[in-house]
Design an enzyme around this catalytic site. Structure first.
Site, PDB file in Angstrom:
ATOM      1  CG  ASP A   1    -127.301  -5.303 -98.804  1.00 20.73           C
ATOM      2  OD1 ASP A   1    -128.466  -5.339 -98.690  1.00 20.73           O
ATOM      3  OD2 ASP A   1    -126.692  -5.493 -99.890  1.00 20.73           O
TER       4      ASP A   1
ATOM      5  CG  HIS B   1    -126.102  -7.761-106.503  1.00 17.51           C
ATOM      6  ND1 HIS B   1    -126.329  -6.656-105.963  1.00 17.51           N
ATOM      7  CD2 HIS B   1    -126.648  -7.972-107.551  1.00 17.51           C
ATOM      8  CE1 HIS B   1    -127.269  -6.000-106.858  1.00 17.51           C
ATOM      9  NE2 HIS B   1    -127.337  -6.696-107.927  1.00 17.51           N
TER      10      HIS B   1
ATOM     11  CG  HIS C   1    -122.388   0.864-103.532  1.00 13.39           C
ATOM     12  ND1 HIS C   1    -122.522   1.218-104.775  1.00 13.39           N
ATOM     13  CD2 HIS C   1    -123.211   0.044-103.290  1.00 13.39           C
ATOM     14  CE1 HIS C   1    -123.558   0.813-105.393  1.00 13.39           C
ATOM     15  NE2 HIS C   1    -124.227   0.040-104.351  1.00 13.39           N
TER      16      HIS C   1
HETATM   17  N1  ACO Z   1    -113.507  -4.458 -97.010  1.00  8.92           N
HETATM   18  C1  ACO Z   1    -112.303  -4.431 -97.209  1.00  8.92           C
HETATM   19  N2  ACO Z   1    -111.783  -3.906 -98.180  1.00  8.92           N
HETATM   20  C2  ACO Z   1    -112.430  -3.484 -99.123  1.00  8.92           C
HETATM   21  C3  ACO Z   1    -113.964  -3.826 -99.043  1.00  8.92           C
HETATM   22  C4  ACO Z   1    -114.386  -4.333 -98.013  1.00  8.92           C
HETATM   23  N3  ACO Z   1    -115.804  -4.508 -97.851  1.00  8.92           N
HETATM   24  N4  ACO Z   1    -114.594  -3.452-100.320  1.00  8.92           N
HETATM   25  C5  ACO Z   1    -113.648  -2.831-100.837  1.00  8.92           C
HETATM   26  N5  ACO Z   1    -112.280  -3.008-100.444  1.00  8.92           N
HETATM   27  C6  ACO Z   1    -111.205  -2.700-100.852  1.00  8.92           C
HETATM   28  C7  ACO Z   1    -110.491  -3.606-101.928  1.00  8.92           C
HETATM   29  O1  ACO Z   1    -109.761  -4.766-101.345  1.00  8.92           O
HETATM   30  C8  ACO Z   1    -109.616  -2.661-102.705  1.00  8.92           C
HETATM   31  O2  ACO Z   1    -108.459  -2.495-101.979  1.00  8.92           O
HETATM   32  P1  ACO Z   1    -107.071  -2.146-102.683  1.00  8.92           P
HETATM   33  O3  ACO Z   1    -107.053  -0.972-103.508  1.00  8.92           O
HETATM   34  O4  ACO Z   1    -105.966  -1.938-101.625  1.00  8.92           O
HETATM   35  O5  ACO Z   1    -106.733  -3.381-103.535  1.00  8.92           O
HETATM   36  C9  ACO Z   1    -110.325  -1.215-102.850  1.00  8.92           C
HETATM   37  O6  ACO Z   1    -111.178  -1.255-101.392  1.00  8.92           O
HETATM   38  C10 ACO Z   1    -111.225  -1.056-103.818  1.00  8.92           C
HETATM   39  O7  ACO Z   1    -111.989  -2.407-103.991  1.00  8.92           O
HETATM   40  P2  ACO Z   1    -112.826  -2.823-105.354  1.00  8.92           P
HETATM   41  O8  ACO Z   1    -112.793  -4.202-105.400  1.00  8.92           O
HETATM   42  O9  ACO Z   1    -111.914  -2.222-106.420  1.00  8.92           O
HETATM   43  O10 ACO Z   1    -114.145  -2.032-105.098  1.00  8.92           O
HETATM   44  P3  ACO Z   1    -115.296  -2.369-105.990  1.00  8.92           P
HETATM   45  O11 ACO Z   1    -116.083  -0.937-106.340  1.00  8.92           O
HETATM   46  O12 ACO Z   1    -114.892  -3.294-107.175  1.00  8.92           O
HETATM   47  O13 ACO Z   1    -116.073  -3.246-104.982  1.00  8.92           O
HETATM   48  C11 ACO Z   1    -117.801  -3.993-103.659  1.00  8.92           C
HETATM   49  C12 ACO Z   1    -117.485  -2.869-104.739  1.00  8.92           C
HETATM   50  C13 ACO Z   1    -118.050  -5.356-104.381  1.00  8.92           C
HETATM   51  C14 ACO Z   1    -119.291  -3.590-103.067  1.00  8.92           C
HETATM   52  C15 ACO Z   1    -116.809  -4.249-102.572  1.00  8.92           C
HETATM   53  O14 ACO Z   1    -116.809  -3.069-101.862  1.00  8.92           O
HETATM   54  C16 ACO Z   1    -117.118  -5.497-101.676  1.00  8.92           C
HETATM   55  O15 ACO Z   1    -116.887  -6.476-101.817  1.00  8.92           O
HETATM   56  N6  ACO Z   1    -117.914  -5.137-100.480  1.00  8.92           N
HETATM   57  C17 ACO Z   1    -118.288  -6.047 -99.587  1.00  8.92           C
HETATM   58  C18 ACO Z   1    -119.835  -6.823-100.209  1.00  8.92           C
HETATM   59  C19 ACO Z   1    -120.931  -5.900 -99.943  1.00  8.92           C
HETATM   60  O16 ACO Z   1    -121.169  -5.259 -99.055  1.00  8.92           O
HETATM   61  N7  ACO Z   1    -121.792  -5.849-101.128  1.00  8.92           N
HETATM   62  C20 ACO Z   1    -122.903  -5.298-101.186  1.00  8.92           C
HETATM   63  C21 ACO Z   1    -122.869  -4.151-102.148  1.00  8.92           C
HETATM   64  S1  ACO Z   1    -124.378  -3.241-102.005  1.00  8.92           S
HETATM   65  C22 ACO Z   1    -125.601  -4.008-102.805  1.00  8.92           C
HETATM   66  O17 ACO Z   1    -125.327  -4.984-103.869  1.00  8.92           O
HETATM   67  C23 ACO Z   1    -126.840  -3.979-102.623  1.00  8.92           C
END
Ligand code: ACO
Length: 429
Positions: free
Chosen positions: A363, A268, A307
């Site tokens: 971010d 987050h 996201h």
């Molecule tokens: N890098 C690589 N792969 C990713 C990423 C990433 N940053 N984010 C999602 N994926 C992939 C997952 O592995 C998944 O792949 P799969 O379908 O083969 O299993 C798919 O994309 C979907 O991922 P989910 O976890 O279902 O997506 P969710 O919506 O739950 O997660 C999140 C959102 C937590 C922000 C995620 O994208 C992440 O971890 N990003 C990196 C951390 C980040 O930048 N957070 C800041 C968010 S913005 C904020 O809070 C202000």
């Protein structure tokens, strides 16, 4: 004429149910009538991360994740970022409308009036260990504010509630800056109420021996815009924490401390700190393809990408990218910028990320800006917390005024052992 209902046939019993639809949504409680037998508890919906469950009705923030739209009370974030300022946006979020000139002036006066903190809070902060993380100090200190203002428990007293809102928005920058000064072993700097909200924050962070601190206008404006971009984002993890904890009706300092705790996590608010660590780890542009390969193999996630809601370019990220260039004109270019730009370019063309709709989020560039301003990475999430306080409080206030409000209490699907008898320790295998 079409009916605003959903017809469900339970193939276990052959029975049909008609469930009302409002705003493209059914009420989960309407599923409870679906039963196999009279003694059956009734059907529930299962949604572990609330990814398709609305937990409230809200009039504050609208997001269209597919189109990359973000509105605060109907106003596009791009217009606010260009023409408004953080305190005006905070007012808008809390009260629903942009203030008149006189209301705005009073609001700014009220916030400015509450920027000082009780001297005992300073002493209290001195008790943290020498290497305490500023986010931990912020979390602990905001929670402790409830002990300084016991009247804050009167959350249904409109006047007292207003005072706590002013206190929280006004004091967060002071506590945040004190946490920083403590980390670097420098004396605390008291608020200068002649300065703007962000100008004063910079004063408390960076003033040294000069008699009057003069913030650089580009940096002051950049932080103000970043604060506006981070001010609210509907039912994200920390806001849900604020509402969930707030639903048991504690004072707003305690609920805000819970929201700060939720924001602390790297998935987050901790993401911009994680982005910077990632860019440092990558080291040079030629190492990007190898790094991306490892991310695609699931070894780790690329920080600053993806996201839960935005499945196109995060509108805030576009503005942040623009600010980055303006700030670097003053501070000099952050050497990690080239790696960031190249990483973004490759990711946006890579099938893995395209297919999963993973774009840079807010971010991705904000950490680079903060670093160029001389802020340590440990302060990044703290700045996010200052900005989000307005949103948390607006959502908390809306929740208190919601006629459908109840204590937050999700259900579970129990998958543990069935009832069994206790076995004395010497008889266990
Ligand atoms: N890098 C690589 N792969 C990713 C990423 C990433 N940053 N984010 C999602 N994926 C992939 C997952 O592995 C998944 O792949 P799969 O379908 O083969 O299993 C798919 O994309 C979907 O991922 P989910 O976890 O279902 O997506 P969710 O919506 O739950 O997660 C999140 C959102 C937590 C922000 C995620 O994208 C992440 O971890 N990003 C990196 C951390 C980040 O930048 N957070 C800041 C968010 S913005 C904020 O809070 C202000």
């Amino acid at each position: 004429m079409s009916k605003e209902t959903l017809t469900i046939t339970d193939n276990r019993t052959g029975q049909t149910y008609e469930i009302p639809v409002n705003n493209d949504t059914i009420q989960a409680i309407d599923l409870r009538q679906i039963k196999v037998s009279e003694g059956d508890f009734g059907m529930m919906s299962y949604d572990p991360a609330y990814s398709n469950t609305a937990s409230c009705k809200s009039t504050i923030t609208f997001i269209d994740g597919d189109k990359g739209i973000l509105l605060y009370r109907g106003y596009p974030i791009e217009q606010l970022a260009k023409r408004s300022n953080y305190l005006e946006v905070a007012y808008l979020l809390l009260y629903g409308e942009l203030p008149s000139k006189s209301k705005y002036d009073k609001w700014v006066h009220d916030i400015t009036h509450h920027t000082f903190i009780h001297e005992n809070i300073k002493k209290f902060m001195d008790g943290f260990r020498y290497d305490a993380h500023p986010m931990g100090m912020l979390l602990g200190t905001v929670g402790a504010l409830s002990t300084f203002y016991p009247e804050a428990k009167e959350i249904f007293d409109t006047r007292l509630r207003e005072i706590q809102l002013h206190r929280l928005i006004a004091k967060l920058p002071t506590i945040a800056a004190f946490s920083y000064r403590r980390t670097v072993g420098q004396p605390y700097v008291y608020p200068d109420n002649d300065l703007s909200y962000t100008g004063n924050f910079l004063n408390m962070m960076f003033k040294m021996t000069e008699l009057k601190y003069k913030p650089d206008p580009v940096i002051e404006k950049a932080i103000d815009v970043l604060f506006m971009l981070h001010a609210d984002h509907e039912q994200n993890c920390s806001t849900s924490a604020m509402r969930s904890v707030g639903s048991s009706l504690p004072d707003p300092f305690s609920a805000t401390a819970a929201a700060i705790a939720a924001l602390y996590g790297p998935l987050h608010g901790g993401a911009n700190e994680a982005v910077l660590n990632m860019l440092q780890q990558i080291e040079s542009k030629d190492k990007i393809p190898e790094y991306i390969k490892r991310a695609k193999e699931g070894e780790f996630r690329l920080m600053g990408f993806g996201h839960r809601v935005y499945k196109s370019y995060d509108p805030r990220a576009k503005i942040v990218k623009q600010i980055a260039h303006e700030v670097f004109e003053v501070t000099g270019k952050n050497p990690l910028l080239d790696i960031a730009l190249e990483l973004e370019r490759i990711v946006l063309e890579d099938e893995y990320f395209v297919k999963r709709k993973l774009y840079p989020n807010v971010d991705f560039y904000s950490g680079l800006i903060y670093q160029s301003m001389g802020l340590p990475t440990s302060m990044f999430t703290v700045l996010f917390a200052i900005a989000r306080t307005a949103g948390w409080l607006a959502q908390w206030k809306e929740m208190l005024q919601d006629e459908e409000r109840k204590i937050s209490r999700p259900r579970q699907i129990y998958v543990g052992p069935e009832k069994r008898d206790y076995i004395p320790i010497d008889e266990r295998a």
